[in-house]
Design a protein around this motif. Structure first.
Motif, PDB file in Angstrom:
ATOM      1  N   ALA A 127       0.823  -1.208   0.000  1.00 38.63           N
ATOM      2  CA  ALA A 127       0.000   0.000   0.000  1.00 38.63           C
ATOM      3  C   ALA A 127       0.862   1.265   0.000  1.00 38.63           C
ATOM      4  CB  ALA A 127      -0.932  -0.003   1.207  1.00 38.63           C
ATOM      5  N   LYS A 128       2.005   1.176   0.657  1.00 33.67           N
ATOM      6  CA  LYS A 128       2.905   2.328   0.687  1.00 33.67           C
ATOM      7  C   LYS A 128       3.585   2.532  -0.662  1.00 33.67           C
ATOM      8  CE  LYS A 128       6.951   4.241   3.059  1.00 33.67           C
ATOM      9  NZ  LYS A 128       7.978   4.039   4.116  1.00 33.67           N
ATOM     10  N   ILE A 129       4.004   1.434  -1.290  1.00 33.42           N
ATOM     11  CA  ILE A 129       4.735   1.524  -2.562  1.00 33.42           C
ATOM     12  C   ILE A 129       3.791   1.822  -3.722  1.00 33.42           C
ATOM     13  CG2 ILE A 129       6.130   0.234  -4.226  1.00 33.42           C
ATOM     14  CD1 ILE A 129       7.172  -1.398  -1.796  1.00 33.42           C
ATOM     15  N   PHE A 130       2.697   1.054  -3.781  1.00 33.27           N
ATOM     16  CA  PHE A 130       1.760   1.194  -4.897  1.00 33.27           C
ATOM     17  C   PHE A 130       0.610   2.110  -4.488  1.00 33.27           C
ATOM     18  CE2 PHE A 130       3.512  -3.222  -5.208  1.00 33.27           C
ATOM     19  CZ  PHE A 130       4.372  -2.973  -6.279  1.00 33.27           C
ATOM     20  N   ASN A 131       0.893   3.390  -4.414  1.00 34.09           N
ATOM     21  CA  ASN A 131      -0.132   4.354  -4.011  1.00 34.09           C
ATOM     22  C   ASN A 131      -1.146   4.571  -5.136  1.00 34.09           C
ATOM     23  OD1 ASN A 131       1.071   6.196  -5.859  1.00 34.09           O
ATOM     24  ND2 ASN A 131       2.524   6.834  -4.286  1.00 34.09           N
ATOM     25  N   GLU A 132      -2.144   5.375  -4.853  1.00 35.78           N
ATOM     26  CA  GLU A 132      -3.229   5.592  -5.819  1.00 35.78           C
ATOM     27  C   GLU A 132      -2.708   6.168  -7.139  1.00 35.78           C
ATOM     28  OE1 GLU A 132      -6.320   4.544  -5.503  1.00 35.78           O
ATOM     29  OE2 GLU A 132      -5.740   3.677  -3.575  1.00 35.78           O
ATOM     30  N   HIS A 133      -1.737   7.053  -7.055  1.00 36.26           N
ATOM     31  CA  HIS A 133      -1.171   7.651  -8.279  1.00 36.26           C
ATOM     32  C   HIS A 133      -0.498   6.563  -9.119  1.00 36.26           C
ATOM     33  CE1 HIS A 133       0.852  10.483 -10.921  1.00 36.26           C
ATOM     34  NE2 HIS A 133       2.003   9.867 -10.662  1.00 36.26           N
ATOM     35  N   TYR A 134       0.246   5.692  -8.471  1.00 34.23           N
ATOM     36  CA  TYR A 134       0.934   4.622  -9.193  1.00 34.23           C
ATOM     37  C   TYR A 134      -0.076   3.669  -9.827  1.00 34.23           C
ATOM     38  CZ  TYR A 134       3.953   0.609 -10.086  1.00 34.23           C
ATOM     39  OH  TYR A 134       4.613  -0.438 -10.686  1.00 34.23           O
ATOM     40  N   LEU A 135      -1.116   3.293  -9.074  1.00 38.81           N
ATOM     41  CA  LEU A 135      -2.133   2.376  -9.594  1.00 38.81           C
ATOM     42  C   LEU A 135      -2.816   2.968 -10.826  1.00 38.81           C
ATOM     43  CD1 LEU A 135      -3.805   1.123  -6.273  1.00 38.81           C
ATOM     44  CD2 LEU A 135      -2.149  -0.089  -7.704  1.00 38.81           C
ATOM     45  N   ALA A 136      -3.145   4.257 -10.754  1.00 37.76           N
ATOM     46  CA  ALA A 136      -3.795   4.918 -11.891  1.00 37.76           C
ATOM     47  C   ALA A 136      -2.879   4.939 -13.111  1.00 37.76           C
ATOM     48  CB  ALA A 136      -4.199   6.334 -11.496  1.00 37.76           C
ATOM     49  N   MET A 137      -1.596   5.161 -12.885  1.00 35.25           N
ATOM     50  CA  MET A 137      -0.630   5.211 -13.983  1.00 35.25           C
ATOM     51  C   MET A 137      -0.504   3.842 -14.662  1.00 35.25           C
ATOM     52  SD  MET A 137       3.430   6.226 -13.782  1.00 35.25           S
ATOM     53  CE  MET A 137       3.777   4.768 -12.765  1.00 35.25           C
ATOM     54  N   VAL A 138      -0.415   2.779 -13.865  1.00 30.85           N
ATOM     55  CA  VAL A 138      -0.276   1.437 -14.426  1.00 30.85           C
ATOM     56  C   VAL A 138      -1.559   1.035 -15.162  1.00 30.85           C
ATOM     57  CG1 VAL A 138       0.080  -1.002 -13.892  1.00 30.85           C
ATOM     58  CG2 VAL A 138       1.416   0.747 -12.704  1.00 30.85           C
ATOM     59  N   ALA A 139      -2.714   1.373 -14.581  1.00 31.95           N
ATOM     60  CA  ALA A 139      -3.982   1.049 -15.226  1.00 31.95           C
ATOM     61  C   ALA A 139      -4.090   1.748 -16.576  1.00 31.95           C
ATOM     62  CB  ALA A 139      -5.140   1.444 -14.316  1.00 31.95           C
ATOM     63  N   LYS A 140      -3.629   2.986 -16.621  1.00 26.64           N
ATOM     64  CA  LYS A 140      -3.648   3.741 -17.878  1.00 26.64           C
ATOM     65  C   LYS A 140      -2.742   3.089 -18.908  1.00 26.64           C
ATOM     66  CE  LYS A 140      -2.870   8.382 -19.750  1.00 26.64           C
ATOM     67  NZ  LYS A 140      -2.464   9.779 -19.416  1.00 26.64           N
ATOM     68  N   TRP A 141      -1.598   2.587 -18.466  1.00 30.73           N
ATOM     69  CA  TRP A 141      -0.673   1.915 -19.382  1.00 30.73           C
ATOM     70  C   TRP A 141      -1.307   0.654 -19.966  1.00 30.73           C
ATOM     71  CZ3 TRP A 141       1.545  -2.870 -19.769  1.00 30.73           C
ATOM     72  CH2 TRP A 141       2.614  -2.998 -20.675  1.00 30.73           C
ATOM     73  N   PHE A 142      -1.976  -0.132 -19.104  1.00 26.71           N
ATOM     74  CA  PHE A 142      -2.643  -1.342 -19.586  1.00 26.71           C
ATOM     75  C   PHE A 142      -3.736  -1.000 -20.588  1.00 26.71           C
ATOM     76  CE2 PHE A 142      -0.960  -3.742 -15.855  1.00 26.71           C
ATOM     77  CZ  PHE A 142      -0.498  -4.842 -16.539  1.00 26.71           C
TER      78      PHE A 142
END
Length: 244
Positions: free
Chosen positions: A185-200
């Motif tokens: 949860a600390k490493i994969f914050n909301e900003h990171y999750l949104a970025m990866v989802a956008k990449w997919f």
């Protein structure tokens, strides 16, 4: 009392669980095959699998059924569908056995919404643990009422823990898993999750990034389809409040 013992012996004959248990096509094995389509993990602990494996000559192999109301005490419920809970060996045979405090004393998997009533909580977490400097020694996983002011639910949580020792089992076996949830949860914050989802999405792939990272089902209605799903989801909610 002798009169009750005599009556129970007659009821055992009228509701023959042994016959039901050993029948493959319309008995216990058949029922277990239907249940495991929806329940993959023990509804008591959400940690061990429940299963039914068909074999031709050797006979079917399946998880055990726990009698929520013990069949020795309530023989007329021995083959009641609402009294047959698919369960793991640890919960059914090692912890619960024939233990039963009182009617409606604890949570019934088919009737009560355990997920809505109670939650897992991680205590003893330090910044050094979170940052990977020390291991999970000292962490403690507790099961508690979501609403701690609800004394009735708190009492039932106590009875539940008395039956299945979930506080002890989870702390001993899954403290590392719990710590991993906070670290992720600390490493994969909301900003990171949104970025990866956008990449997919840009690659034409629709996936749940959170499901991939946490390896669990995000729909709480399907908690018993994935191992430790309740623990992971409860701790993710705790992570949000701790990490901001």
């Amino acid at each position: 009392p002798p009169m009750l013992d005599s009556l129970n012996k007659q009821l055992v004959k009228a509701f023959p669980y042994v016959n039901f248990r050993d029948k493959a096509k319309e008995g216990g094995a058949w029922l277990m095959r239907q249940l495991v389509k929806e329940v993959k993990y023990c509804p008591y602990c959400n940690a061990e699998t429940v299963y039914s494996v068909e074999r031709d000559e050797q006979g079917d192999i399946k998880s055990s059924f726990d009698h929520f109301y013990p069949k020795g005490r309530y023989p007329f419920l021995a083959i009641s569908l609402y009294n047959l809970i698919p369960s793991c060996y640890r919960c059914n045979s090692q912890f619960k056995k024939g233990l039963f405090k009182e009617p409606f004393g604890t949570f019934h998997p088919y009737i009560d919404d355990l997920d809505r009533e109670v939650e897992f909580y991680l205590s003893g977490l330090t910044d050094d643990m979170l940052n990977g400097k020390v291991c999970s020694d000292g962490l403690s996983i507790k099961l508690k009422a979501r609403d701690i002011s609800d004394l009735e639910v708190t009492r039932r949580v106590g009875d539940y823990n008395m039956e299945f020792a979930l506080d002890s089992v989870y702390t001993q076996l899954f403290a590392d898993d719990a710590l991993d949830v906070f670290r992720k949860a600390k490493i994969f914050n909301e900003h990171y999750l949104a970025m990866v989802a956008k990449w997919f999405r840009g690659a034409g792939i629709e996936v749940s990034v959170e499901k991939i990272i946490y390896n669990t089902i995000l729909n709480r209605a399907d908690i018993n389809k994935c191992r430790l799903s309740k623990l992971i989801q409860d701790l993710r909610a705790q992570c949000t409040s701790r990490l901001g």
